[in-house]
Design an enzyme around this catalytic site. Structure first.
Site, PDB file in Angstrom:
ATOM      1  CG  ASP A  45     -10.654  27.676 -36.320  1.00  0.00           C
ATOM      2  OD1 ASP A  45     -10.424  28.511 -35.426  1.00  0.00           O
ATOM      3  OD2 ASP A  45     -11.708  27.672 -36.985  1.00  0.00           O
ATOM      4  CB  ALA A 181     -22.056   7.463 -43.742  1.00  0.00           C
TER       5      ALA A 181
HETATM    6  P1  NAD Z   1      -8.357  22.621 -41.152  1.00  0.00           P
HETATM    7  O1  NAD Z   1      -7.395  23.122 -40.135  1.00  0.00           O
HETATM    8  O2  NAD Z   1      -8.291  23.092 -42.533  1.00  0.00           O
HETATM    9  O3  NAD Z   1      -9.829  22.851 -40.627  1.00  0.00           O
HETATM   10  C1  NAD Z   1     -10.947  22.544 -41.410  1.00  0.00           C
HETATM   11  C2  NAD Z   1     -12.054  23.531 -41.066  1.00  0.00           C
HETATM   12  O4  NAD Z   1     -12.551  23.280 -39.753  1.00  0.00           O
HETATM   13  C3  NAD Z   1     -11.571  24.984 -41.089  1.00  0.00           C
HETATM   14  O5  NAD Z   1     -12.507  25.755 -41.789  1.00  0.00           O
HETATM   15  C4  NAD Z   1     -11.541  25.374 -39.603  1.00  0.00           C
HETATM   16  O6  NAD Z   1     -11.789  26.748 -39.413  1.00  0.00           O
HETATM   17  C5  NAD Z   1     -12.675  24.528 -39.062  1.00  0.00           C
HETATM   18  N1  NAD Z   1     -12.634  24.265 -37.619  1.00  0.00           N
HETATM   19  C6  NAD Z   1     -11.632  23.683 -36.908  1.00  0.00           C
HETATM   20  N2  NAD Z   1     -11.970  23.627 -35.609  1.00  0.00           N
HETATM   21  C7  NAD Z   1     -13.200  24.186 -35.514  1.00  0.00           C
HETATM   22  C8  NAD Z   1     -14.100  24.394 -34.435  1.00  0.00           C
HETATM   23  N3  NAD Z   1     -13.816  23.989 -33.199  1.00  0.00           N
HETATM   24  N4  NAD Z   1     -15.305  24.977 -34.702  1.00  0.00           N
HETATM   25  C9  NAD Z   1     -15.632  25.351 -35.948  1.00  0.00           C
HETATM   26  N5  NAD Z   1     -14.831  25.182 -37.009  1.00  0.00           N
HETATM   27  C10 NAD Z   1     -13.636  24.588 -36.793  1.00  0.00           C
HETATM   28  O7  NAD Z   1      -8.359  21.022 -41.239  1.00  0.00           O
HETATM   29  P2  NAD Z   1      -7.551  19.885 -40.509  1.00  0.00           P
HETATM   30  O8  NAD Z   1      -6.256  20.423 -40.045  1.00  0.00           O
HETATM   31  O9  NAD Z   1      -7.575  18.696 -41.360  1.00  0.00           O
HETATM   32  O10 NAD Z   1      -8.481  19.469 -39.253  1.00  0.00           O
HETATM   33  C11 NAD Z   1      -8.683  20.233 -38.139  1.00  0.00           C
HETATM   34  C12 NAD Z   1     -10.148  20.174 -37.754  1.00  0.00           C
HETATM   35  O11 NAD Z   1     -10.913  20.428 -38.907  1.00  0.00           O
HETATM   36  C13 NAD Z   1     -10.625  18.839 -37.230  1.00  0.00           C
HETATM   37  O12 NAD Z   1     -10.538  18.801 -35.825  1.00  0.00           O
HETATM   38  C14 NAD Z   1     -12.062  18.734 -37.721  1.00  0.00           C
HETATM   39  O13 NAD Z   1     -13.019  19.036 -36.727  1.00  0.00           O
HETATM   40  C15 NAD Z   1     -12.165  19.820 -38.775  1.00  0.00           C
HETATM   41  N6  NAD Z   1     -12.567  19.203 -40.031  1.00  0.00           N
HETATM   42  C16 NAD Z   1     -13.833  19.389 -40.450  1.00  0.00           C
HETATM   43  C17 NAD Z   1     -14.298  18.773 -41.591  1.00  0.00           C
HETATM   44  C18 NAD Z   1     -15.697  18.988 -42.011  1.00  0.00           C
HETATM   45  O14 NAD Z   1     -16.359  19.836 -41.420  1.00  0.00           O
HETATM   46  N7  NAD Z   1     -16.176  18.237 -42.970  1.00  0.00           N
HETATM   47  C19 NAD Z   1     -13.459  17.949 -42.340  1.00  0.00           C
HETATM   48  C20 NAD Z   1     -12.146  17.782 -41.885  1.00  0.00           C
HETATM   49  C21 NAD Z   1     -11.719  18.401 -40.711  1.00  0.00           C
END
Ligand code: NAD
Length: 260
Positions: A45, A181
């Site tokens: 993703d 939070a």
């Molecule tokens: P990354 O690319 O490693 O992604 C982090 C996780 O988010 C991965 O498992 C990915 O598959 C998932 N993800 C991304 N878009 C998604 C969507 N639309 N629906 C479901 N899962 C999705 O991390 P990064 O490059 O730092 O950030 C990219 C995205 O990751 C951000 O847009 C954010 O939404 C997401 N993210 C999520 C968390 C969390 O859930 N706690 C934390 C950081 C970032």
């Protein structure tokens, strides 16, 4: 001939899969990194988010191949490359239009605009963020806590879901404001629930703490100084995901979150 580009995660497996795709498409499509019609994202993703930001200013379609486990934006797995090549050859597809957020940051007397496919987030856990939240210039609340996230329906399953926001069935131009939070006690209180807003609404954020703002837009990170205000609305631009084979949103959710 279809013009296509590849955006590849820089690990060995993804590079190998990208080469397989290039070999398979040799006779039927032209590799064109500058002006593609189709962008094939090979990775996860995060790679798809990189692809979208790379080609945001062009009119392209996106398709994703996942080289790890299962992704939300990726329709094909690493062992389904032949199916993908056949699908591109047959050229039968549906277009899924995904909404974007338009995030305007006002500072130093000018406005910079960013587009987000998943979300924009202000999230800083070391100092309480105090943010005045307005909806169409009407004060909703003075938020105190780690931060705020505004997500699209596509992004509702990403960070937004982790902080307790609702999953929104895609297809309708909506945005969701979710708290990170929040402090909730007798002195300070905010809504404490996600708010879902339509395309006519504008979210405005102002704060005395905006001397330094750490903001996430999808997989990008920005540090802004001296921010006067931030406005978030649903963008008029959308991005086109190409669906060569259909997978319902419910299937996608089951695959990603529910089935083992
Ligand atoms: P990354 O690319 O490693 O992604 C982090 C996780 O988010 C991965 O498992 C990915 O598959 C998932 N993800 C991304 N878009 C998604 C969507 N639309 N629906 C479901 N899962 C999705 O991390 P990064 O490059 O730092 O950030 C990219 C995205 O990751 C951000 O847009 C954010 O939404 C997401 N993210 C999520 C968390 C969390 O859930 N706690 C934390 C950081 C970032």
């Amino acid at each position: 001939m279809i013009q296509y580009a590849l955006v590849t995660k820089q690990d060995e497996l993804s590079k190998k899969i990208a080469q397989e795709i290039k070999d398979g498409l040799k006779e039927i499509a032209n590799y064109n990194q500058e002006k593609p019609d189709l962008v094939i994202s090979v990775g996860g993703d995060g790679t798809m988010l990189t692809s979208v930001h790379q080609y945001l200013n062009q009119d392209v379609g996106y398709i994703g191949v996942h080289t790890g486990t299962l992704g939300f934006y990726t329709d094909y797995l690493k062992d389904e490359i032949d199916e993908l090549i056949m699908a591109i050859k047959n050229n039968q597809y549906k277009i899924n239009h995904r909404n974007l957020l338009e995030v305007s940051v006002y500072r130093h007397g000018k406005k910079d605009t960013y587009l987000a496919l998943n979300e924009m987030r202000i999230d800083y856990g070391f100092v309480t963020q105090v943010i005045n939240v307005y909806i169409d210039d009407e004060l909703l609340e003075v938020f105190r806590g780690n931060g705020l996230c505004v997500s699209t329906p596509s992004g509702s399953t990403a960070y937004n879901k982790s902080i307790g926001g609702a999953v929104i069935y895609p297809g309708t131009p909506l945005m969701q404001l979710t708290e990170v939070a929040p402090i909730q006690h007798n002195a300070y209180r905010s809504l404490g629930a996600s708010m879902i807003l339509d395309a006519n609404r504008v979210i405005k954020l102002e704060s005395n703490h905006f001397k330094c703002v750490s903001m996430g837009i999808d997989n990008l990170h920005f540090d802004f100084s001296d921010v006067e205000k931030i406005e978030i609305r649903i963008a008029t631009k959308t991005v086109n995901f190409i669906e060569y084979r259909s997978m319902s949103f419910i299937q996608r959710i089951r695959r990603a979150f529910i089935c083992e």
